[in-house]
Write a protein that holds these residues in place. Structure first.
Motif, PDB file in Angstrom:
ATOM      1  N   HIS A 101     -10.489  16.139  -0.307  1.00 38.16           N
ATOM      2  CA  HIS A 101      -9.944  14.950  -0.114  1.00 38.16           C
ATOM      3  C   HIS A 101     -11.158  13.705  -0.337  1.00 38.16           C
ATOM      4  O   HIS A 101     -12.373  13.909   0.222  1.00 38.16           O
ATOM      5  CB  HIS A 101      -9.384  14.776   1.270  1.00 38.16           C
TER       6      HIS A 101
ATOM      7  N   ASN B  21     -11.580  11.034   1.422  1.00 40.12           N
ATOM      8  CA  ASN B  21     -12.125  10.374   2.422  1.00 40.12           C
ATOM      9  C   ASN B  21     -12.436  11.352   3.593  1.00 40.12           C
ATOM     10  O   ASN B  21     -12.314  11.399   4.785  1.00 40.12           O
ATOM     11  CB  ASN B  21     -10.989   9.587   2.948  1.00 40.12           C
TER      12      ASN B  21
ATOM     13  N   ILE C  99     -14.481  10.735   6.485  1.00 38.58           N
ATOM     14  CA  ILE C  99     -14.169   9.690   7.694  1.00 38.58           C
ATOM     15  C   ILE C  99     -12.980  10.394   8.317  1.00 38.58           C
ATOM     16  O   ILE C  99     -12.929  10.397   9.657  1.00 38.58           O
ATOM     17  CB  ILE C  99     -13.380   8.599   6.903  1.00 38.58           C
TER      18      ILE C  99
ATOM     19  N   TRP D 110      -3.391  12.692   7.344  1.00 38.97           N
ATOM     20  CA  TRP D 110      -4.345  11.906   6.260  1.00 38.97           C
ATOM     21  C   TRP D 110      -4.937  13.143   5.457  1.00 38.97           C
ATOM     22  O   TRP D 110      -4.968  13.065   4.483  1.00 38.97           O
ATOM     23  CB  TRP D 110      -5.388  11.027   7.038  1.00 38.97           C
TER      24      TRP D 110
ATOM     25  N   ASN E 184      -6.300   5.832   1.743  1.00 39.29           N
ATOM     26  CA  ASN E 184      -7.359   5.994   0.693  1.00 39.29           C
ATOM     27  C   ASN E 184      -8.223   4.734   0.722  1.00 39.29           C
ATOM     28  O   ASN E 184      -7.933   3.917   0.087  1.00 39.29           O
ATOM     29  CB  ASN E 184      -7.109   6.704  -0.587  1.00 39.29           C
ATOM     30  N   LEU E 185      -9.407   4.896   1.338  1.00 42.46           N
ATOM     31  CA  LEU E 185     -10.251   3.726   1.572  1.00 42.46           C
ATOM     32  C   LEU E 185     -11.023   3.656   0.503  1.00 42.46           C
ATOM     33  O   LEU E 185     -11.523   2.484   0.083  1.00 42.46           O
ATOM     34  CB  LEU E 185     -11.149   3.752   2.870  1.00 42.46           C
ATOM     35  N   PHE E 186     -11.583   4.527  -0.420  1.00 45.80           N
ATOM     36  CA  PHE E 186     -12.576   4.466  -1.340  1.00 45.80           C
ATOM     37  C   PHE E 186     -12.280   4.661  -2.686  1.00 45.80           C
ATOM     38  O   PHE E 186     -12.936   4.777  -3.615  1.00 45.80           O
ATOM     39  CB  PHE E 186     -13.869   5.334  -0.700  1.00 45.80           C
TER      40      PHE E 186
END
Length: 140
Positions: free
Chosen positions: A36, A38, A41, A62, A82-84
């Motif tokens: 994944h 992330n 995190i 998540w 998804n932060l990035f």
């Protein structure tokens, strides 16, 4: 007889805590196994808030959600968490500003200054000067 009972209890407790530990870090294991984007995190959330049922559940959901990756043929969709990845940034390419045109005299002065400061040797200066003068005469 008494020591066998204590040994059995210790083994039982060790296995019990091992199983509980694996369940506790299950979201992290899932995230890393699925590669994944992330996963780090998710691991932090899992370790910091996994003791609460809500924190563990968030990390697990998540980790299980599909993450859209560029170039992927999968239609798994985006998780929205998804932060990035999928951060589309629009930009416009523009031509760089033109370099200022210098005259032959200014360029010769610059080369002479480099010669005086010791950045150029006399041989380098003569070669660059000849090249500059030959280029200036061909432009006229």
């Amino acid at each position: 007889m008494q020591t066998d009972s204590h040994t059995d209890d210790f083994i039982f407790l060790a296995i019990f805590f091992l199983v509980i530990g694996i369940i506790y870090i299950a979201p992290t294991i899932v995230a890393f196994r699925r590669d994944h984007p992330n996963r780090w995190i998710i691991m932090v959330i899992n370790v910091a808030f996994g003791g609460t049922i809500i924190g563990w559940g968030i990390a697990m959901v998540w980790a299980m959600r599909a993450a859209h990756r560029l170039g992927s043929t999968s239609s798994g969709g985006e998780s929205g968490l998804n932060l990035f990845i999928n951060d589309v940034k629009k930009f416009q390419l523009v031509d760089p500003p033109p370099l200022p045109q210098t005259s032959t005299v200014q360029e010769l002065e610059r080369l002479h200054d480099l010669l005086v400061r010791g950045a150029l040797s006399q041989v380098e200066f003569d070669g660059l000067k000849a090249k500059l003068l030959s280029g200036a005469s061909s432009r006229q």
